[in-house]
Structure formats: structure tokens, C-alpha cells
Design a protein around this motif. Structure first.
Motif, mmCIF file in Angstrom:
data_model
loop_
_atom_site.group_PDB
_atom_site.id
_atom_site.type_symbol
_atom_site.label_atom_id
_atom_site.label_comp_id
_atom_site.label_asym_id
_atom_site.label_seq_id
_atom_site.Cartn_x
_atom_site.Cartn_y
_atom_site.Cartn_z
ATOM 1 N N LYS A 1 0.823 -1.162 0.071
ATOM 2 C CA LYS A 1 0.132 -0.073 0.154
ATOM 3 C C LYS A 1 0.695 1.407 -0.046
ATOM 4 N N VAL A 2 0.238 2.412 -0.638
ATOM 5 C CA VAL A 2 1.270 3.707 -0.738
ATOM 6 C C VAL A 2 0.734 4.497 0.638
ATOM 7 N N VAL A 3 1.887 5.023 1.063
ATOM 8 C CA VAL A 3 1.573 5.925 2.411
ATOM 9 C C VAL A 3 2.642 6.908 2.160
ATOM 10 N N LEU A 4 2.160 7.978 3.147
ATOM 11 C CA LEU A 4 3.000 9.492 2.774
ATOM 12 C C LEU A 4 3.722 9.524 4.152
ATOM 13 N N LYS A 5 5.108 9.418 4.071
ATOM 14 C CA LYS A 5 5.886 9.456 5.080
ATOM 15 C C LYS A 5 6.709 10.896 5.112
ATOM 16 N N HIS A 6 7.565 11.114 6.065
ATOM 17 C CA HIS A 6 8.213 12.513 6.140
ATOM 18 C C HIS A 6 9.569 12.040 6.710
ATOM 19 N N ASP A 7 10.584 12.626 5.953
ATOM 20 C CA ASP A 7 12.308 12.507 6.308
ATOM 21 C C ASP A 7 12.369 13.421 7.402
ATOM 22 N N ASP A 8 13.707 13.577 7.654
ATOM 23 C CA ASP A 8 14.101 14.271 9.035
ATOM 24 C C ASP A 8 13.951 15.655 8.643
ATOM 25 N N GLY A 9 13.880 16.103 7.557
ATOM 26 C CA GLY A 9 13.584 17.610 7.136
ATOM 27 C C GLY A 9 11.963 18.000 7.131
ATOM 28 N N LYS A 10 11.176 16.792 7.354
ATOM 29 C CA LYS A 10 9.783 16.999 7.270
ATOM 30 C C LYS A 10 9.300 17.273 5.863
ATOM 31 N N ASN A 11 9.809 16.631 5.033
ATOM 32 C CA ASN A 11 9.529 16.666 3.907
ATOM 33 C C ASN A 11 8.771 15.350 3.361
ATOM 34 N N PRO A 12 7.460 15.565 2.586
ATOM 35 C CA PRO A 12 6.695 14.345 2.485
ATOM 36 C C PRO A 12 7.563 13.561 1.350
ATOM 37 N N ILE A 13 7.270 12.171 1.594
ATOM 38 C CA ILE A 13 7.874 11.116 0.552
ATOM 39 C C ILE A 13 6.676 10.094 0.546
ATOM 40 N N VAL A 14 6.841 9.648 -0.554
ATOM 41 C CA VAL A 14 5.885 8.670 -0.913
ATOM 42 C C VAL A 14 6.343 7.291 -0.835
ATOM 43 N N ALA A 15 5.973 6.316 -0.012
ATOM 44 C CA ALA A 15 6.445 5.014 0.290
ATOM 45 C C ALA A 15 5.738 3.874 0.038
ATOM 46 N N TYR A 16 6.093 2.599 -0.258
ATOM 47 C CA TYR A 16 5.382 1.592 -0.480
ATOM 48 C C TYR A 16 5.690 0.643 0.799
ATOM 49 N N VAL A 17 4.497 0.120 1.308
ATOM 50 C CA VAL A 17 4.903 -0.611 2.529
ATOM 51 C C VAL A 17 4.127 -1.792 2.534
ATOM 52 N N SER A 18 4.446 -3.015 3.332
ATOM 53 C CA SER A 18 3.686 -4.320 3.413
ATOM 54 C C SER A 18 2.392 -4.192 3.655
ATOM 55 N N ALA A 19 1.673 -4.840 3.263
ATOM 56 C CA ALA A 19 0.098 -4.857 3.576
ATOM 57 C C ALA A 19 -0.447 -6.349 3.814
ATOM 58 N N LYS A 20 -0.075 -7.101 4.833
ATOM 59 C CA LYS A 20 -0.405 -8.190 4.845
ATOM 60 C C LYS A 20 -1.576 -8.882 5.655
ATOM 61 N N TRP A 21 -2.320 -7.609 6.361
ATOM 62 C CA TRP A 21 -3.505 -7.824 7.061
ATOM 63 C C TRP A 21 -4.664 -8.258 6.221
ATOM 64 N N LEU A 22 -4.556 -7.625 4.920
ATOM 65 C CA LEU A 22 -5.595 -8.172 3.982
ATOM 66 C C LEU A 22 -5.560 -9.611 3.692
ATOM 67 N N TRP A 23 -4.298 -9.875 3.362
ATOM 68 C CA TRP A 23 -4.041 -11.382 3.030
ATOM 69 C C TRP A 23 -4.463 -12.289 4.317
ATOM 70 N N LEU A 24 -4.127 -11.906 5.409
ATOM 71 C CA LEU A 24 -4.525 -12.775 6.449
ATOM 72 C C LEU A 24 -6.054 -12.900 6.562
ATOM 73 N N PHE A 25 -6.891 -11.574 6.704
ATOM 74 C CA PHE A 25 -8.038 -11.753 6.658
ATOM 75 C C PHE A 25 -8.897 -12.814 5.535
ATOM 76 N N ALA A 26 -8.208 -12.483 4.172
ATOM 77 C CA ALA A 26 -8.872 -13.274 3.171
ATOM 78 C C ALA A 26 -8.604 -14.622 3.330
ATOM 79 N N ILE A 27 -7.287 -14.991 3.907
ATOM 80 C CA ILE A 27 -6.988 -16.593 4.047
ATOM 81 C C ILE A 27 -7.918 -17.152 5.175
ATOM 82 N N LEU A 28 -8.315 -16.475 6.416
ATOM 83 C CA LEU A 28 -9.065 -16.824 7.253
ATOM 84 C C LEU A 28 -10.256 -16.989 6.808
ATOM 85 N N PHE A 29 -11.018 -16.168 6.040
ATOM 86 C CA PHE A 29 -12.311 -16.324 5.745
ATOM 87 C C PHE A 29 -12.525 -17.358 4.798
#
Length: 340
Positions: free
Chosen positions: A108-136
Motif C-alpha cells: 500500500k502507498v503511504v505518505l511519510k516524512h524525512d528528517d527535514g519533514k519533507n513528504p515522501i511517498v513510500a510503499y509498505v507491506s500490507a499483509k493484514w488483507l491477505w490474512l483476513f482473506a485466508i481466514l475467511f
């Protein structure tokens, strides 16, 4: 509002079954007529949908890939994410169907900030959706297979073993099924995700909420039958076996919650072939998944190319439509004056 409307529809189905099989005494209709009709609609609709998809022409290789394609011998190929042969594609499909591999790799795409508080677009893992889908999905699958014991006499040993192992924790009386916890937990999390994630909530439609509420209603009514009403399972099996063997008889001694549960299941069967739930069969016919990526090894020609239709180059296209394109202000390689 979409979620509330979907919930109200499911509650209306519960009321219809409660009144119809309870106060109106139409147990035979809700026990045999409606489920039988729903099953026919499900089978015919499912088969017709699969046939229509199977007949759709796919002239080109269009697999979705996520790794290195087979090229030179010294470049390692990612065989499962970019298969080039039939067996590799089979492995990829098996991983997709059994483990939801592509969903596991979801980010998933998230908006983070570096040390200078500048916004940075980052991609992070999203395993919760996979876990919910597997359980269901696995909880739902186990519940369906476990219910097969109601349709068979005697009960096959594998199904009896699954029923025993599903209740092996032996918590409370009657024993709690692990699959009940899985399906309820998975459904709750999937619904919570649609409520709490603003982006997902924005794109969600009624046909996204309705099946979740409907299946949740089926699960809750089944839990109520087992742990609260404590229905007579043998009476229910007599009704189900009568439906299977066409030996219909008026249901006796069956709690109205069973008819609510059966009516919701019948609604799901009717709804299934015309909804997004058809991905259960469609995943096997998806050309983005079931085709090897061998475009560098095999040359494909469009079989629908009509030899009578000659190629139309852009130069010829511009010569034919230069005046209208010029009047519309479109860019031209040659203006009408230059062409003259």
C-alpha cells in the motif's frame, strides 16, 4: 448508506424467513421449494458463466508478471512470478488459488516524512488483507465440506475426520468449531477494513457490502442454531436427505432458525453466479494468470487479421483527414498549405 442498505436487505431476508416458516407455517416451501430452485439457478448460472468466459477469444499472451522473464541463460528467471512453460504456470496457479500469493505480495502507498519533514511517498507491506482473506476463505471452505455430512448416509470417513478435527478444541458444549471462529473473524475484519479505510470505503458499492453481510448472516444463524437454539441435528438431516433424495415430507420439530439459515443460503446460491463471488471459478480462466509468458520464444499472429484490410499508416490517415484535423486544432506534420 450503502452498507446500511445492504444490512437492511439481509435483515429483510431474515424477517421473510421467520414469518414465512414461523407464523405462516410454510415450512415445506422454505425447506424444499426455495432451496431446490436456488440450487438449479446456481448450477445453471455458474455453468453458463464459465462457458461464456471459456468461449472468449484470447489471441495474445497477456499474463500479469512480477519477476524476471526467461531470457539469457545467465540471467536467473523468476519461474513462479513469470512462468514460461505449462508446468511453471500450473505451479503459479496453485500458489495463487491455495495461498493467495499475489495478495500476499500486496503493498500500500503511504505518505511519510524525512528528517527535514519533507513528504515522501513510500510503499509498505500490507499483509493484514491477505490474512483476513485466508481466514475467511479457508473457514468458509471447511464449513462447506463439513456440511456435506448432512447430505450423505453413511458419512464418508474423510468428512467425519474433518468434523472431528474442526471441533478438536472441545470448548463448551456443544464443542466450538474452529472454522466458525475463522469465518466470523475473517468476515469481521474484512467489513471493518471497508468501514475504516477511507479509500476502500469510497470505492465500495452495495454489491461489495451485501455478500459480506449475507455470509455473515449465514454464519451467525448457524452459530445461533448450534449454540443457542441447539436444534435437533437428526431432524435437520432428515429434511436435507429428503431434499437430496426427492423424498419430501413435512418438517417436524425443526426450529425456525434453521429455515432462516437455509433461506439465507438459498439467497447466496441465487446471487452467486451474478456477482463478484464468481471469482471462485473465474480465477482459473483468467488469462492474466493461466497463460505462460513465452512471447520471446513463440511468435503469435492474430488469427482475425483480414488480409483484405490493408494497413493504414499515420501518413495516409493525415492525408485523408488533414482538413478536419487542422480545423479542430490538432497537431499536424504537414499543414494544408505545406501538403498543397
Amino acid at each position: 448508506m450503502k452498507a446500511i442498505f445492504s444490512l437492511l436487505m439481509v435483515l429483510a431476508l431474515v424477517v421473510i424467513a421467520t414469518v414465512g416458516a414461523g407464523a405462516a407455517k410454510m415450512q415445506t416451501i422454505f425447506a424444499y421449494c426455495i432451496p431446490g430452485t436456488a440450487f438449479i439457478i446456481f448450477v445453471v448460472g455458474f455453468v453458463c458463466k464459465i462457458i461464456s468466459w471459456a468461449k472468449s477469444p484470447v489471441p495474445f499472451r497477456i499474463p500479469t508478471t512480477g519477476g524476471q522473464q526467461q531470457t539469457l541463460d545467465w540471467i536467473p528467471q523468476n519461474k513462479w512470478d513469470n512462468p514460461s512453460t505449462g508446468p511453471q504456470t500450473f505451479i503459479r496457479m496453485a500458489l495463487e488459488v491455495l495461498t493467495f500469493r499475489s495478495l500476499f505480495r500486496n503493498t500500500k502507498v503511504v505518505l511519510k516524512h524525512d528528517d527535514g519533514k519533507n513528504p515522501i511517498v513510500a510503499y509498505v507491506s500490507a499483509k493484514w488483507l491477505w490474512l483476513f482473506a485466508i481466514l475467511f476463505h479457508y473457514g468458509f471452505f471447511i464449513v462447506i465440506v463439513r456440511h456435506m455430512r448432512l447430505f450423505m448416509q453413511p458419512v464418508p470417513a474423510p468428512i467425519a475426520f474433518l468434523d472431528w478435527s474442526d471441533s478438536i478444541l472441545q470448548i463448551l458444549t456443544p464443542s466450538i468449531y474452529i472454522s466458525d471462529l475463522l469465518i466470523l473473524g475473517g468476515l469481521t475484519m474484512l467489513l471493518a477494513r471497508r468501514f475504516t479505510d477511507a479509500k476502500v470505503r469510497y470505492i465500495s458499492l452495495v454489491n461489495d457490502y451485501f455478500p459480506l453481510f449475507l455470509i455473515l448472516g449465514i454464519a451467525l444463524s448457524g452459530v445461533y442454531m448450534r449454540y443457542v437454539a441447539k436444534v435437533d441435528i437428526m431432524s435437520i438431516k432428515d429434511v436435507v436427505m429428503g431434499l437430496v433424495t426427492f423424498n419430501y415430507k413435512v418438517p417436524a420439530g425443526v426450529d425456525v432458525s434453521f429455515f432462516v439459515h437455509l433461506f439465507l443460503v438459498s439467497t447466496l446460491l441465487v446471487y452467486f453466479p451474478f456477482s463478484k463471488l464468481m471469482h471462485m471459478g473465474g480465477v482459473f480462466l483468467s488469462p492474466t494468470r493461466n497463460m505462460p509468458n513465452d512471447t520471446r520464444m513463440v511468435h503469435y499472429e492474430n488469427v482475425w487479421n483480414n488480409p483484405a484490410i490493408k494497413p493504414h499508416s499515420y501518413e495516409a490517415y493525415e492525408d485523408e483527414f488533414r482538413e478536419p484535423m487542422f480545423e479542430a486544432g490538432l497537431p499536424l506534420e504537414k499543414t494544408p498549405e505545406d501538403a498543397a
